[in-house]
Design a protein around this motif. Structure first.
Motif, PDB file in Angstrom:
ATOM      1  N   ASP A  41     -24.041  -5.785  26.694  1.00  0.00           N
ATOM      2  CA  ASP A  41     -25.247  -4.983  26.528  1.00  0.00           C
ATOM      3  C   ASP A  41     -24.863  -3.637  25.931  1.00  0.00           C
ATOM      4  OD1 ASP A  41     -23.849  -4.070  28.752  1.00  0.00           O
ATOM      5  OD2 ASP A  41     -25.647  -3.276  29.700  1.00  0.00           O
ATOM      6  N   SER A  42     -25.845  -2.925  25.374  1.00  0.00           N
ATOM      7  CA  SER A  42     -25.514  -1.602  24.848  1.00  0.00           C
ATOM      8  C   SER A  42     -25.369  -0.666  26.037  1.00  0.00           C
ATOM      9  CB  SER A  42     -26.590  -1.133  23.884  1.00  0.00           C
ATOM     10  OG  SER A  42     -27.743  -0.768  24.554  1.00  0.00           O
ATOM     11  N   GLY A  43     -24.200  -0.105  26.171  1.00  0.00           N
ATOM     12  CA  GLY A  43     -23.980   0.856  27.246  1.00  0.00           C
ATOM     13  C   GLY A  43     -23.175   0.331  28.399  1.00  0.00           C
ATOM     14  N   GLY A  44     -22.686  -0.875  28.332  1.00  0.00           N
ATOM     15  CA  GLY A  44     -21.896  -1.353  29.456  1.00  0.00           C
ATOM     16  C   GLY A  44     -21.162  -2.626  29.142  1.00  0.00           C
ATOM     17  N   LEU A  45     -20.814  -3.357  30.196  1.00  0.00           N
ATOM     18  CA  LEU A  45     -20.076  -4.600  30.023  1.00  0.00           C
ATOM     19  C   LEU A  45     -20.844  -5.797  30.555  1.00  0.00           C
ATOM     20  CD1 LEU A  45     -16.452  -3.448  30.912  1.00  0.00           C
ATOM     21  CD2 LEU A  45     -17.239  -4.333  28.734  1.00  0.00           C
ATOM     22  N   THR A  46     -22.132  -5.591  30.774  1.00  0.00           N
ATOM     23  CA  THR A  46     -22.944  -6.702  31.246  1.00  0.00           C
ATOM     24  C   THR A  46     -23.082  -7.727  30.125  1.00  0.00           C
ATOM     25  OG1 THR A  46     -24.176  -5.155  32.604  1.00  0.00           O
ATOM     26  CG2 THR A  46     -25.176  -7.323  32.245  1.00  0.00           C
ATOM     27  N   THR A  47     -22.870  -8.985  30.477  1.00  0.00           N
ATOM     28  CA  THR A  47     -22.972 -10.043  29.469  1.00  0.00           C
ATOM     29  C   THR A  47     -24.437 -10.346  29.168  1.00  0.00           C
ATOM     30  OG1 THR A  47     -20.905 -11.003  30.204  1.00  0.00           O
ATOM     31  CG2 THR A  47     -22.371 -12.434  28.945  1.00  0.00           C
ATOM     32  N   VAL A  48     -24.723 -10.345  27.876  1.00  0.00           N
ATOM     33  CA  VAL A  48     -26.078 -10.636  27.424  1.00  0.00           C
ATOM     34  C   VAL A  48     -25.981 -11.807  26.451  1.00  0.00           C
ATOM     35  CG1 VAL A  48     -28.065  -9.739  26.148  1.00  0.00           C
ATOM     36  CG2 VAL A  48     -26.770  -8.226  27.644  1.00  0.00           C
ATOM     37  N   LEU A  49     -26.945 -12.705  26.521  1.00  0.00           N
ATOM     38  CA  LEU A  49     -26.956 -13.824  25.577  1.00  0.00           C
ATOM     39  C   LEU A  49     -27.865 -13.482  24.404  1.00  0.00           C
ATOM     40  CD1 LEU A  49     -27.199 -16.824  28.069  1.00  0.00           C
ATOM     41  CD2 LEU A  49     -25.159 -15.915  26.948  1.00  0.00           C
ATOM     42  N   ILE A  50     -27.342 -13.627  23.199  1.00  0.00           N
ATOM     43  CA  ILE A  50     -28.170 -13.374  22.016  1.00  0.00           C
ATOM     44  C   ILE A  50     -28.231 -14.645  21.178  1.00  0.00           C
ATOM     45  CG2 ILE A  50     -27.761 -10.897  21.884  1.00  0.00           C
ATOM     46  CD1 ILE A  50     -25.720 -11.526  19.622  1.00  0.00           C
ATOM     47  N   GLU A  51     -29.233 -14.709  20.335  1.00  0.00           N
ATOM     48  CA  GLU A  51     -29.393 -15.843  19.425  1.00  0.00           C
ATOM     49  C   GLU A  51     -28.127 -15.951  18.564  1.00  0.00           C
ATOM     50  OE1 GLU A  51     -32.812 -17.202  16.226  1.00  0.00           O
ATOM     51  OE2 GLU A  51     -32.939 -15.252  17.200  1.00  0.00           O
ATOM     52  N   LYS A  52     -27.556 -17.137  18.519  1.00  0.00           N
ATOM     53  CA  LYS A  52     -26.269 -17.275  17.821  1.00  0.00           C
ATOM     54  C   LYS A  52     -26.419 -17.206  16.304  1.00  0.00           C
ATOM     55  CE  LYS A  52     -22.093 -20.095  17.608  1.00  0.00           C
ATOM     56  NZ  LYS A  52     -21.362 -21.227  18.176  1.00  0.00           N
ATOM     57  N   THR A  59     -35.715  -8.587   0.650  1.00  0.00           N
ATOM     58  CA  THR A  59     -36.612  -9.052  -0.413  1.00  0.00           C
ATOM     59  C   THR A  59     -36.391  -8.298  -1.718  1.00  0.00           C
ATOM     60  OG1 THR A  59     -38.261  -7.565   0.501  1.00  0.00           O
ATOM     61  CG2 THR A  59     -38.433  -9.887   1.116  1.00  0.00           C
ATOM     62  N   LYS A  60     -35.825  -7.112  -1.630  1.00  0.00           N
ATOM     63  CA  LYS A  60     -35.615  -6.329  -2.857  1.00  0.00           C
ATOM     64  C   LYS A  60     -34.354  -6.771  -3.593  1.00  0.00           C
ATOM     65  CE  LYS A  60     -38.068  -2.238  -1.313  1.00  0.00           C
ATOM     66  NZ  LYS A  60     -37.924  -0.911  -0.714  1.00  0.00           N
ATOM     67  N   THR A  61     -33.273  -6.997  -2.854  1.00  0.00           N
ATOM     68  CA  THR A  61     -31.992  -7.312  -3.495  1.00  0.00           C
ATOM     69  C   THR A  61     -31.727  -8.812  -3.547  1.00  0.00           C
ATOM     70  OG1 THR A  61     -30.817  -7.184  -1.397  1.00  0.00           O
ATOM     71  CG2 THR A  61     -30.994  -5.145  -2.687  1.00  0.00           C
ATOM     72  N   GLY A  62     -32.431  -9.570  -2.730  1.00  0.00           N
ATOM     73  CA  GLY A  62     -32.175 -11.009  -2.658  1.00  0.00           C
ATOM     74  C   GLY A  62     -30.986 -11.358  -1.780  1.00  0.00           C
ATOM     75  N   ILE A  63     -30.293 -10.339  -1.259  1.00  0.00           N
ATOM     76  CA  ILE A  63     -29.114 -10.597  -0.420  1.00  0.00           C
ATOM     77  C   ILE A  63     -29.561 -11.217   0.904  1.00  0.00           C
ATOM     78  CG2 ILE A  63     -27.252  -9.489   0.907  1.00  0.00           C
ATOM     79  CD1 ILE A  63     -27.032  -7.455  -1.397  1.00  0.00           C
ATOM     80  N   ILE A  64     -28.889 -12.301   1.276  1.00  0.00           N
ATOM     81  CA  ILE A  64     -29.208 -12.955   2.552  1.00  0.00           C
ATOM     82  C   ILE A  64     -28.062 -12.690   3.523  1.00  0.00           C
ATOM     83  CG2 ILE A  64     -29.785 -15.119   3.706  1.00  0.00           C
ATOM     84  CD1 ILE A  64     -30.685 -16.229   1.030  1.00  0.00           C
ATOM     85  N   SER A  65     -28.394 -12.149   4.687  1.00  0.00           N
ATOM     86  CA  SER A  65     -27.390 -11.898   5.732  1.00  0.00           C
ATOM     87  C   SER A  65     -27.456 -13.029   6.741  1.00  0.00           C
ATOM     88  CB  SER A  65     -27.681 -10.573   6.451  1.00  0.00           C
ATOM     89  OG  SER A  65     -27.729  -9.513   5.532  1.00  0.00           O
ATOM     90  N   PHE A  66     -26.325 -13.657   6.974  1.00  0.00           N
ATOM     91  CA  PHE A  66     -26.231 -14.699   7.990  1.00  0.00           C
ATOM     92  C   PHE A  66     -25.344 -14.166   9.117  1.00  0.00           C
ATOM     93  CE2 PHE A  66     -26.780 -16.977   3.983  1.00  0.00           C
ATOM     94  CZ  PHE A  66     -27.791 -17.886   4.290  1.00  0.00           C
ATOM     95  N   TYR A  67     -25.916 -14.006  10.276  1.00  0.00           N
ATOM     96  CA  TYR A  67     -25.110 -13.609  11.430  1.00  0.00           C
ATOM     97  C   TYR A  67     -24.811 -14.851  12.254  1.00  0.00           C
ATOM     98  CZ  TYR A  67     -25.764  -8.551  10.995  1.00  0.00           C
ATOM     99  OH  TYR A  67     -25.732  -7.248  10.568  1.00  0.00           O
ATOM    100  N   ILE A  68     -23.542 -15.035  12.609  1.00  0.00           N
ATOM    101  CA  ILE A  68     -23.182 -16.032  13.619  1.00  0.00           C
ATOM    102  C   ILE A  68     -22.505 -15.222  14.724  1.00  0.00           C
ATOM    103  CG2 ILE A  68     -21.948 -18.164  14.140  1.00  0.00           C
ATOM    104  CD1 ILE A  68     -21.993 -18.838  11.181  1.00  0.00           C
ATOM    105  N   CYS A  69     -23.161 -15.128  15.859  1.00  0.00           N
ATOM    106  CA  CYS A  69     -22.794 -14.151  16.896  1.00  0.00           C
ATOM    107  C   CYS A  69     -22.728 -12.778  16.233  1.00  0.00           C
ATOM    108  CB  CYS A  69     -21.494 -14.548  17.590  1.00  0.00           C
ATOM    109  SG  CYS A  69     -21.659 -16.073  18.532  1.00  0.00           S
ATOM    110  N   ASP A  70     -21.593 -12.086  16.286  1.00  0.00           N
ATOM    111  CA  ASP A  70     -21.522 -10.752  15.679  1.00  0.00           C
ATOM    112  C   ASP A  70     -20.865 -10.757  14.307  1.00  0.00           C
ATOM    113  OD1 ASP A  70     -22.784  -9.442  17.774  1.00  0.00           O
ATOM    114  OD2 ASP A  70     -20.920  -9.263  18.915  1.00  0.00           O
ATOM    115  N   GLU A  71     -20.491 -11.928  13.828  1.00  0.00           N
ATOM    116  CA  GLU A  71     -19.846 -11.994  12.501  1.00  0.00           C
ATOM    117  C   GLU A  71     -20.918 -12.105  11.421  1.00  0.00           C
ATOM    118  OE1 GLU A  71     -16.699 -11.442  11.986  1.00  0.00           O
ATOM    119  OE2 GLU A  71     -16.349 -11.294  14.147  1.00  0.00           O
ATOM    120  N   LEU A  72     -20.703 -11.380  10.343  1.00  0.00           N
ATOM    121  CA  LEU A  72     -21.699 -11.292   9.280  1.00  0.00           C
ATOM    122  C   LEU A  72     -21.179 -11.940   7.991  1.00  0.00           C
ATOM    123  CD1 LEU A  72     -24.270 -10.150   7.897  1.00  0.00           C
ATOM    124  CD2 LEU A  72     -23.102  -7.949   7.718  1.00  0.00           C
TER     125      LEU A  72
END
Lengths: 154, 467
Positions: A41-52, A59-72
Motif C-alpha cells: 500500500d502507499s505508505g506502508g508494507l501492507t499487502t494490497v492486491l491490484i489488477e495484474k 489517444t494523442k500519441t497512440g502509445i499503448i502502456s501495458f502494465y503487468i503488476c508493476d512492470e511497464l
C-alpha cells in the motif's frame, strides 16, 4: 584450451551476454483476466492486491502502456511493429512469464559484471529490445505487439 | 532446357508451403483488427531529446489563410498552428528570473506541400498567460520567438513588442562572447503576411546572444577547491530599445565571480500539459521558490539540475502508486509522473514528498545514463555499491540507507518547520520500506529491517496519521 584464448573468452563473456538478451525473442501474454498481483500500500508494507494486467492507450500519441503488476511495457506506433497471428500458431510460441523474464534480467546483469572491476555496468530493461506481447482479441486471433520494456521505478 | 534436381523441387515445395502458412496468419489492417492511428509528423531529426519526444495535439488547431501578396510566389498559404504537450519554465537559481515558455507547431501549407516549424515562445515577463498565447494572434505578446525547422536547425529568431514583430534574425551563428546584434526588419516583408510587422527601418531593439557556461564546483569540507567546465551554450533573445540597466539584473557563477554571488545556472524543467494548473504543479512551484528542491538535489550530487526532466500526471498508475519515474529509451529524457487518480485526496506535503522521492530516482537514473550505463566506484561510490549489491530495488535500498534525513529536511523546510525533525524523517520513509518483486516476494530494505520495532511502529503511525 590455450590460456590466451581462455582470457579472451573470459573478457568477451559480458559482451556476449548483452548480445544474447538484445537478440533473444521474449514472448509474453497479456491476458484479459481478473488475475491479481501483490503490491504494497502507499505508505506502508501492507499487502494490497491490484489488477495484474492493465492497459492504457494515449489517444494523442497512440502509445499503448501495458502494465503487468508493476512492470511497464509500451507499444509506440512510431517505433514498434504490430501484427497478428491465429490462435493455432500461438501454441508453437515459447512464452515467458513475467517472473522468468525478470530472472533473465537479473542473470544478464550478473553476467555483465561477472568479474571484479572498478566500474559496474548497469542494465536498463529497455536493452531487452526483442520483446513481443500477445493480446487475445477473439477465440482465433491474437494481436502481437512489439513492445519496449520500460525502465521505471515508483 | 536445363534439368532441375529433385532436391530443388522439394525446396521450392517447402518454400511454397512456408509462404502459404505465413499468409494464413496475416490479417489485413482494417479487416479483422483495428490498428492505432499514426501521426504523420515527428521531430525525430531533433538532437534535443525533449523536443524529439514532444507530442502534438492534432485536435487543438488554429488555422488562418495567408495572403499571397507579401510572398515571392503567388500561391495561397494556409497556416495551421497546433498545440504541443510541452511548456516549460526558465528559472535562474537566485529566483530573480522566471518565465513561462510554450511550444507550438506551425504548418505552412502551399498547394499540396506542407512545411513544419517548431516555435518556442519566450515572453519578456511572467505576467502573460502563455497557455492563451497563439503565434497566429500574438495580441499583447512581447518577447522572443525561436523558429526551428523540421531538421531541428534554429531557422530564425524573431523579436516582438505588443504583438508586432519588430525584428527578424535569420542567420544564427553562435558568438564567442555576448554581443549585441542590430535588429532589422525582414527585406521581403513579414515572413507570413498575416502578421503585424513593423514597417520602420529597424531600431526597435537588438538581438543579444549570450553565452552560458556550466561548471561543476568542487568543495572539500565547504572549502572551494576548483571547477570543471561542463559545457557552453548560446541563447539569442530580442531586447527592445529603451531597456535600461534598471530593468536588468546580473548573474554570475559562484564562486567564479566571488563567493558573494549566487549561482546562475539556467534550468529548464518541462511540464506536460497534464501537469499544468494542478495541485502537483502548485506544490512543485513552492518547492522551487523555497529552493529546497535544488539545494537537496545538490546534496547527493554536485552536478545539477537533473537533465531533461519532464513532469506529468498519469491516470494509468495503480491506486497504490503515488508516483513513477521512468527513462524514455533512446533519449536522455526522464519522466516523472504523479498519479492523477489519487492526487486530489493527498495532502500537499505528501505530494511534495513524492516529488522529492521521484527526483532522487531521476537523479540516480541521470548518473547512470550520463555515464553510459557504466558507473565508476571512484566517481559515484554509492551508486556503484548499491547496484553491485542489489539486483532488485538498488535505488530504494540506497535511498532508505542514506536519504531519509535529506528528504526529511526538505519536507521540514517545505512545511515551515512546524513539526520535529523526527516527524519529517518518519514521513520520508513512505515508499522506502520495501516492495514486491516480479516473482511476488516482498523484499524489505535493509535500512528498514535494521530499525527497532518501536521506531517502525512510530514511523507507520506518523505516516498513517498524516494522510
Amino acid at each position: 584450451m590455450p590460456l590466451k584464448k581462455m582470457c579472451i573468452l573470459f573478457f568477451l563473456w559480458p559482451l556476449a551476454s548483452l548480445g544474447q538478451i538484445e537478440n533473444q525473442e521474449f514472448n509474453i501474454v497479456f491476458y484479459k483476466s481478473d488475475s491479481v498481483c501483490k503490491t504494497t500500500d502507499s505508505g506502508g508494507l501492507t499487502t494490497v492486491l491490484i489488477e495484474k494486467y492493465r492497459k492504457h492507450q494515449n489517444t494523442k500519441t497512440g502509445i499503448i502502456s501495458f502494465y503487468i503488476c508493476d512492470e511497464l511495457f509500451e507499444y509506440n506506433p512510431k517505433l514498434n511493429v504490430i501484427d497478428s497471428i491465429k490462435s493455432s500458431a500461438f501454441k508453437d510460441i515459447d512464452v515467458f512469464s513475467l517472473g522468468s523474464l525478470y530472472k533473465k534480467y537479473i542473470e544478464a546483469q550478473e553476467a555483465l559484471n561477472s568479474y571484479a572491476s572498478n566500474t559496474i555496468r548497469i542494465l536498463f530493461k529497455n536493452e531487452f529490445n526483442n520483446i513481443w506481447l500477445y493480446e487475445q482479441v477473439t477465440t482465433n486471433l491474437y494481436i502481437r505487439y512489439q513492445v519496449q520494456w520500460i525502465e521505471n521505478i515508483e | 532446357m536445363e534439368k532441375t534436381h529433385p532436391i530443388q523441387h522439394t525446396l521450392l515445395f517447402l518454400l511454397f508451403i512456408l509462404l502459404l502458412s505465413c499468409r494464413e496468419d496475416e490479417v489485413k489492417p482494417g479487416e479483422d483488427m483495428e490498428l492505432p492511428s499514426l501521426p504523420q509528423f515527428s521531430f525525430q531529426n531533433f538532437d534535443d531529446p525533449i523536443l524529439k519526444n514532444l507530442s502534438i495535439d492534432w485536435d487543438d488547431v488554429k488555422i488562418v489563410k495567408s495572403h499571397p501578396s507579401a510572398r515571392t510566389d503567388s500561391s495561397e498559404v494556409l497556416l495551421s498552428e497546433y498545440s504541443t504537450d510541452l511548456s516549460g519554465r526558465l528559472t535562474l537559481d537566485d529566483s530573480l528570473g522566471s518565465k513561462e515558455i510554450s511550444f507550438k507547431l506551425l504548418e505552412q501549407k502551399s498547394s499540396d506541400t506542407s512545411e513544419y516549424f517548431l516555435l518556442k515562445l519566450i515572453p519578456d515577463n511572467d505576467s502573460i498567460d502563455m497557455s492563451k498565447v497563439s503565434y497566429l494572434d500574438l495580441g499583447g505578446f512581447s518577447g522572443t520567438v525561436h523558429v526551428f525547422k523540421e531538421t531541428g536547425e534554429l531557422y530564425a529568431v524573431q523579436g516582438y513588442i505588443n504583438g508586432v514583430m519588430e525584428a527578424w534574425l535569420q542567420t544564427i551563428e553562435p558568438q564567442d562572447e555576448a554581443a549585441g546584434r542590430a535588429a532589422f526588419v525582414p527585406s521581403v516583408g513579414c515572413p507570413w503576411s498575416d502578421y503585424s510587422c513593423s514597417t520602420g527601418g529597424g531600431g526597435a531593439g537588438s538581438f543579444v546572444t549570450y553565452r552560458i557556461d556550466r561548471y561543476t564546483d568542487w568543495f572539500v569540507n565547504e572549502r572551494y577547491v576548483g571547477s570543471d567546465h561542463e559545457w557552453t551554450r548560446y541563447h539569442t533573445v530580442f531586447v527592445p530599445t529603451g531597456t535600461t540597466r534598471a530593468d536588468q539584473h546580473e548573474h554570475y557563477e559562484a564562486p567564479h565571480a566571488g563567493a558573494s554571488h549566487g549561482s546562475a545556472h539556467l534550468m529548464e524543467i518541462i511540464k506536460d500539459a497534464s501537469f499544468k494548473n494542478t495541485k502537483a504543479e502548485c506544490v512543485y512551484d513552492k518547492l522551487v521558490k523555497t529552493n529546497t528542491l535544488k539545494r537537496y538535489v545538490q546534496k547527493f550530487d554536485a552536478k545539477f539540475p537533473v537533465a531533461h526532466l519532464k513532469f506529468e500526471l498519469s491516470s494509468s498508475l495503480s491506486s497504490t502508486t503515488n508516483g513513477q519515474t521512468r527513462h524514455t529509451p533512446g533519449s536522455l529524457l526522464i519522466n516523472i509522473a504523479l498519479n492523477a487518480n489519487t492526487l486530489s485526496g493527498r495532502t500537499t506535503m505528501e505530494v511534495a514528498r513524492t516529488i522529492f522521492h521521484e527526483i532522487i530516482h531521476a537523479e540516480m537514473y541521470r548518473i547512470v545514463i550520463e555515464n553510459n550505463y557504466s558507473v565508476s566506484i571512484n566517481d559515484y561510490p554509492g551508486v556503484y555499491d548499491y547496484y553491485s549489491r542489489y539486483k532488485f530495488n538498488a535505488q530504494h535500498q540506497q535511498m532508505a540507507a542514506h536519504y531519509i534525513d535529506i528528504i526529511g529536511q526538505a519536507l521540514k523546510e517545505f512545511d515551515g518547520a512546524v513539526q520535529s525533525d523526527q516527524y519529517y524523517d518518519d514521513i520520508a520513509w513512505d515508499g522506502l520500506m520495501g516492495n514486491y518483486d516480479a516473482a511476488g516476494n516482498l523484499v524489505t530494505t535493509i535500512a528498514w529491517n535494521q530499525l527497532s520495532q518501536t521506531d517502525k511502529n512510530r514511523i507507520l503511525g506518523n505516516i498513517s496519521n498524516h494522510k
